[in-house]
Design a protein around this motif. Structure first.
Motif, short mmCIF file in Angstrom:
data_model
loop_
_atom_site.label_atom_id
_atom_site.label_comp_id
_atom_site.label_asym_id
_atom_site.label_seq_id
_atom_site.Cartn_x
_atom_site.Cartn_y
_atom_site.Cartn_z
N ASP A 16 0.39 -1.19 0.16
CA ASP A 16 -0.08 -0.04 0.32
C ASP A 16 0.95 0.94 0.00
O ASP A 16 1.43 1.60 0.47
N PRO A 17 0.57 2.40 -1.20
CA PRO A 17 1.77 3.44 -0.89
C PRO A 17 0.97 4.14 -0.05
O PRO A 17 1.77 5.42 0.23
N ALA A 18 0.39 4.38 0.66
CA ALA A 18 -0.59 4.66 0.78
C ALA A 18 -0.21 4.96 2.25
O ALA A 18 0.05 5.87 3.27
N ALA A 19 0.18 3.46 2.68
CA ALA A 19 1.01 2.96 3.95
C ALA A 19 2.67 3.79 4.54
O ALA A 19 3.70 4.23 4.19
N ARG A 20 2.36 5.01 5.45
CA ARG A 20 2.82 6.21 5.68
C ARG A 20 3.86 5.19 7.00
O ARG A 20 5.00 6.16 6.63
N SER A 21 3.58 4.80 7.74
CA SER A 21 4.74 4.69 9.13
C SER A 21 4.05 3.07 9.39
O SER A 21 2.78 2.91 8.98
N THR A 22 4.79 2.53 10.35
CA THR A 22 5.05 1.05 10.45
C THR A 22 3.31 1.63 12.14
O THR A 22 2.56 0.98 12.27
N LEU A 23 3.62 2.61 12.26
CA LEU A 23 2.56 3.09 13.21
C LEU A 23 1.41 3.09 12.94
O LEU A 23 0.48 2.39 13.11
N GLU A 24 1.31 3.65 11.76
CA GLU A 24 -0.18 3.72 11.05
C GLU A 24 -0.68 2.80 10.41
O GLU A 24 -2.39 2.37 10.74
N VAL A 25 -0.41 1.89 9.87
CA VAL A 25 -0.58 0.96 9.39
C VAL A 25 -1.08 0.04 11.08
O VAL A 25 -2.09 -1.37 11.18
N LEU A 26 -0.32 0.02 11.95
CA LEU A 26 -0.55 -1.37 12.82
C LEU A 26 -2.21 -0.10 13.87
O LEU A 26 -2.81 -1.13 14.09
N LEU A 27 -2.02 0.69 13.98
CA LEU A 27 -3.45 1.68 14.15
C LEU A 27 -4.82 1.38 13.21
O LEU A 27 -5.71 1.80 13.49
N CYS A 28 -4.09 1.70 12.39
CA CYS A 28 -5.48 2.60 11.05
C CYS A 28 -5.79 1.33 9.56
O CYS A 28 -7.02 1.68 9.01
N TYR A 29 -5.59 -0.23 10.19
CA TYR A 29 -5.74 -0.96 8.87
C TYR A 29 -7.04 -2.18 9.44
O TYR A 29 -6.19 -2.52 9.46
N PRO A 30 -7.98 -1.39 9.53
CA PRO A 30 -9.02 -2.77 10.22
C PRO A 30 -8.64 -3.99 8.99
O PRO A 30 -9.38 -5.36 10.31
N GLY A 31 -7.94 -4.09 7.99
CA GLY A 31 -8.01 -5.53 7.13
C GLY A 31 -6.94 -6.37 8.10
O GLY A 31 -7.65 -7.18 8.60
N LEU A 32 -6.48 -5.34 8.51
CA LEU A 32 -5.61 -6.99 9.15
C LEU A 32 -5.58 -7.00 10.75
O LEU A 32 -5.17 -7.82 11.10
N HIS A 33 -6.31 -5.63 11.19
CA HIS A 33 -7.09 -6.57 12.63
C HIS A 33 -7.82 -6.85 12.36
O HIS A 33 -8.09 -8.16 13.43
N ALA A 34 -8.44 -7.23 11.24
CA ALA A 34 -9.37 -8.42 11.14
C ALA A 34 -8.96 -9.92 11.15
O ALA A 34 -9.17 -10.72 11.42
N VAL A 35 -7.58 -9.77 10.21
CA VAL A 35 -7.11 -11.08 10.17
C VAL A 35 -6.60 -11.91 11.89
O VAL A 35 -6.22 -12.49 11.56
N TRP A 36 -5.68 -10.29 12.43
CA TRP A 36 -5.11 -11.03 13.21
C TRP A 36 -6.46 -11.12 14.61
O TRP A 36 -5.85 -12.31 15.36
N GLY A 37 -6.93 -10.54 14.33
CA GLY A 37 -8.63 -11.33 15.38
C GLY A 37 -8.78 -12.37 14.84
O GLY A 37 -9.47 -13.52 15.44
N HIS A 38 -8.90 -12.95 13.83
CA HIS A 38 -9.67 -14.11 13.16
C HIS A 38 -8.63 -15.11 13.56
O HIS A 38 -8.44 -16.19 14.08
N LEU A 39 -7.08 -15.22 14.01
CA LEU A 39 -6.00 -15.92 14.45
C LEU A 39 -6.48 -16.23 15.80
O LEU A 39 -6.51 -17.73 15.94
N LEU A 40 -7.42 -15.92 16.24
CA LEU A 40 -6.72 -15.22 18.01
C LEU A 40 -8.47 -16.80 17.86
O LEU A 40 -9.01 -17.59 18.61
N ALA A 41 -9.34 -16.14 17.24
CA ALA A 41 -11.15 -17.00 17.14
C ALA A 41 -10.31 -18.08 16.70
O ALA A 41 -11.36 -19.79 16.65
N HIS A 42 -9.75 -18.52 15.33
CA HIS A 42 -9.61 -19.55 14.69
C HIS A 42 -9.04 -20.79 15.79
O HIS A 42 -9.57 -21.80 15.74
N ALA A 43 -7.75 -20.08 16.65
CA ALA A 43 -7.29 -20.53 17.41
C ALA A 43 -8.87 -21.54 18.70
O ALA A 43 -8.08 -23.11 18.96
N LEU A 44 -9.13 -20.65 18.75
CA LEU A 44 -10.81 -21.26 19.83
C LEU A 44 -11.20 -21.50 18.79
O LEU A 44 -12.17 -23.22 19.64
#
Length: 182
Positions: A16-44
């Motif tokens: 994503d050329p619009a991603a300006r920093s690591t912190l921005e991606v960590l905090l502001c990318y709901p698609g990644l948050h969804a994948v990370w949440g899925h990892l937890l749900a999938h383990a359960l």
């Protein structure tokens, strides 16, 4: 887990050329948050399916992305923008897959069988594409925005349209030289 987060953030920054920093991606990318949440749900999922479903619904509320906890999701899967993405229970997503908003990996049967798509490594699926049934999308294939796919897609091809059909040439095949006119 932290290695996975670092890997996903690095991958999103590359894609994503619009991603300006690591912190921005960590905090502001709901698609990644969804994948990370899925990892937890999938383990359960195997041990406490109800808790897994509750967690996945909470993640959907926060991100607008619904990934069933039974779905298998590979590494470096990125969801750009995220809103409206739906991934069904028996879907399988390989590594290095990139999904845009509105993508549906949906089922075509009410029976408790494999009924959702298998998306192989390196696939890109455009915005609002709908893939239905127990179909396979081959490695490095591309699905155009708004396409409706109900049949297998070979590796290294691009499909688009309703119903989806191959467009362009296979990327792994060199074009035949044009006959010379003398």
């Amino acid at each position: 887990m932290f290695d996975r987060v670092r890997e996903d953030v690095r991958t999103m920054r590359e894609r994503d050329p619009a991603a300006r920093s690591t912190l921005e991606v960590l905090l502001c990318y709901p698609g990644l948050h969804a994948v990370w949440g899925h990892l937890l749900a999938h383990a359960l999922w195997p041990r406490t399916p109800l808790l897994a479903r509750l967690l996945s619904q909470f993640v959907r509320l926060l991100t607008g992305v619904e990934i069933h906890p039974g779905a298998d999701v590979g590494r470096r899967v990125t969801i750009d923008h995220g809103a409206g993405v739906v991934v069904g229970e028996t879907a399988e997503i390989g590594d290095d897959v990139h999904l845009y908003h509105g993508v549906t990996l949906g089922g075509d049967s009410p029976e408790p069988v494999k009924r959702h798509p298998t998306v192989r490594d390196g696939v890109t699926i455009g915005a609002n594409a709908t893939l239905l049934g127990d179909i396979e999308i081959g490695e490095n294939a591309r699905v155009g925005a708004g396409a409706v796919v109900t049949k297998d897609v070979p590796a290294d091809v691009t499909v688009a349209g309703i119903p989806a059909k191959q467009v362009g040439e296979e990327s792994s095949v060199e074009a035949e030289p044009s006959p010379s006119v003398e």
